[in-house]
Design an enzyme around this catalytic site. Structure first.
Site, short mmCIF file in Angstrom:
data_model
loop_
_atom_site.label_atom_id
_atom_site.label_comp_id
_atom_site.label_asym_id
_atom_site.label_seq_id
_atom_site.Cartn_x
_atom_site.Cartn_y
_atom_site.Cartn_z
N GLY A 33 26.67 6.80 -80.69
CA GLY A 33 25.40 5.72 -80.61
C GLY A 33 23.95 5.86 -81.27
O GLY A 33 23.09 5.37 -80.76
N ASP B 206 27.64 4.88 -89.25
CA ASP B 206 26.38 4.89 -88.73
C ASP B 206 25.20 4.79 -88.82
O ASP B 206 23.88 4.24 -88.64
CB ASP B 206 26.17 6.29 -87.50
CG ASP B 206 27.32 6.53 -86.91
OD1 ASP B 206 28.17 4.73 -86.61
OD2 ASP B 206 27.94 7.76 -86.67
#
Length: 295
Positions: free
Chosen positions: A41, A245
Site C-alpha cells: 500500500g 507496486d
C-alpha cells in the site's frame, strides 16, 4: 479531496542481500542489510504521488519508531496521512531476501495492518470523494470488500492488486474495475497453468485485467479475452522488490490525470523498468521527471 485513495499496508522492509536462498538448517552470510519503508500500500501510494496524482493513504501503524518512520516517508512525498491510524499493535514488517540475480523472497508479519477490520467514518468519506480507490490483500479481506462495495456505490473506480494471492469472493472481483495481478497471482486466482489463459478467465469476472509479466511486459484482457500485450523495456535488474507496486501506482496516477490506458501503461512500464535498476522498494521509485524523459 485526493484523486487517488490507497487502502493498504505499511511495513518497514528489513532487507538482506544474499547470493541464494539457504537450504533448511543452513546458515549463510549475506552481503548487506538495510531498512526501507515499504508495504504494498505504501509503495503504491508513493509511486502514484511521484507520478503526479493527489494521494491519500488509509492504513494502520503501531505507536513505535517504525510507525513514525513510515508516516514521515509518506508525508515526504506529499501523501495525505490523516487516514493512517495509530494502533496498539507493532508496526508491520516485511523480511526480504534479495538474491544475486535481483529476484526476491518475502515473509510478511502484518502487525498493525491486520488490526483494523472496518472503515471508520472519516475513511468512508475519503473513499467516496476519490476518483480511484486502490487496494491490495495485505489488509483484512473483509475490510477491502467493504471499501470496494462503498466505492462502487459512489461511482469511484476500484483497482485491486491481488497479493498475496488468496481465494476471493466473486463479489469482490465483480466490484473491481481494474485487476492488476502478476503472472503467478493470475494463475493462482484462476486455477490455470497458462498465465494468458488465466488473465482472460479473470477478465470475465473483473472489469479489466492488467497482468504484469516481469521481463515479458504485461498483458491486458477484458470480457474474457486478451486485448493486447504491452512490450517491456529491457534493463538489467538489480532488485525487483516493489516493481509491481511502482507499475500499479503509476498506472492509476496517470489514469486519474486523464491519460488514455495505452499512455498510462507505457508510463507504468517505464517507471517499473527504472525501479528494478535500483535497490529497495519505495526508495527505488522514480520521479515523474525521470519517467517522462524516457517516454
Amino acid at each position: 479531496m485526493s484523486s487517488v485513495v490507497v487502502l493498504g499496508s505499511a511495513n518497514l522492509d528489513l532487507v538482506v542481500r544474499q547470493p541464494r536462498l539457504p537450504q533448511p538448517g543452513e546458515t549463510m552470510f549475506g552481503s548487506s542489510f538495510t531498512t526501507v519503508p515499504g508495504g504494498k500500500g505504501l509503495n503504491q501510494a508513493i509511486a502514484a504521488a511521484r507520478a503526479g496524482a493527489e494521494v491519500a493513504f488509509l492504513g494502520a501503524v503501531g505507536r513505535d519508531a517504525f510507525g513514525t518512520q513510515l508516516r514521515e516517508a509518506l508525508q515526504a512525498d506529499g501523501v495525505a496521512t490523516e487516514g493512517l491510524i495509530d494502533v496498539d499493535v507493532p508496526t508491520g514488517t516485511a523480511h526480504i531476501a534479495v538474491l544475486g540475480d535481483g529476484e526476491n523472497s518475502i515473509v510478511i508479519v502484518p502487525g498493525a495492518n491486520a488490526a483494523v477490520r472496518q472503515l471508520d467514518t472519516a475513511s468512508r468519506v475519503t473513499i467516496t470523494r476519490a476518483r480511484y480507490l486502490v487496494a491490495q490483500l495485505e489488509r483484512p479481506l473483509d475490510l477491502v470488500s467493504e471499501a470496494f462495495a462503498l466505492a462502487r456505490a459512489a461511482g469511484v473506480r476500484t483497482v485491486l492488486t491481488p497479493a498475496p494471492a488468496q481465494p476471493l469472493e466473486p463479489l469482490l472481483l465483480e466490484n473491481t474495475d481494474i485487476l492488476i495481478p502478476n503472472s503467478g497471482e493470475a494463475c493462482a486466482l484462476a486455477g490455470l497453468d497458462d498465465d494468458r489463459d488465466a488473465a482472460a478467465a479473470l477478465s470475465s469476472m473483473a472489469g479489466l485485467v492488467v497482468m504484469t509479466r516481469g521481463p515479458r511486459g504485461a498483458t491486458v484482457a477484458q470480457g474474457g479475452g486478451i486485448l493486447f500485450d504491452v512490450a517491456p523495456r529491457v534493463v538489467e535488474a538489480v532488485d525487483t522488490t516493489g516493481a509491481g507496486d511502482t507499475f500499479a501506482g503509476v498506472l492509476v496516477a496517470r489514469l486519474s490525470l486523464g491519460e488514455s490506458l495505452e499512455h498510462a501503461l507505457h508510463a507504468a512500464t517505464v517507471a517499473a523498468s527504472i525501479a528494478v535498476t535500483r535497490p529497495g522498494a519505495s526508495t527505488s521509485m522514480p520521479t515523474w521527471t525521470e519517467v517522462e524523459a524516457l517516454l
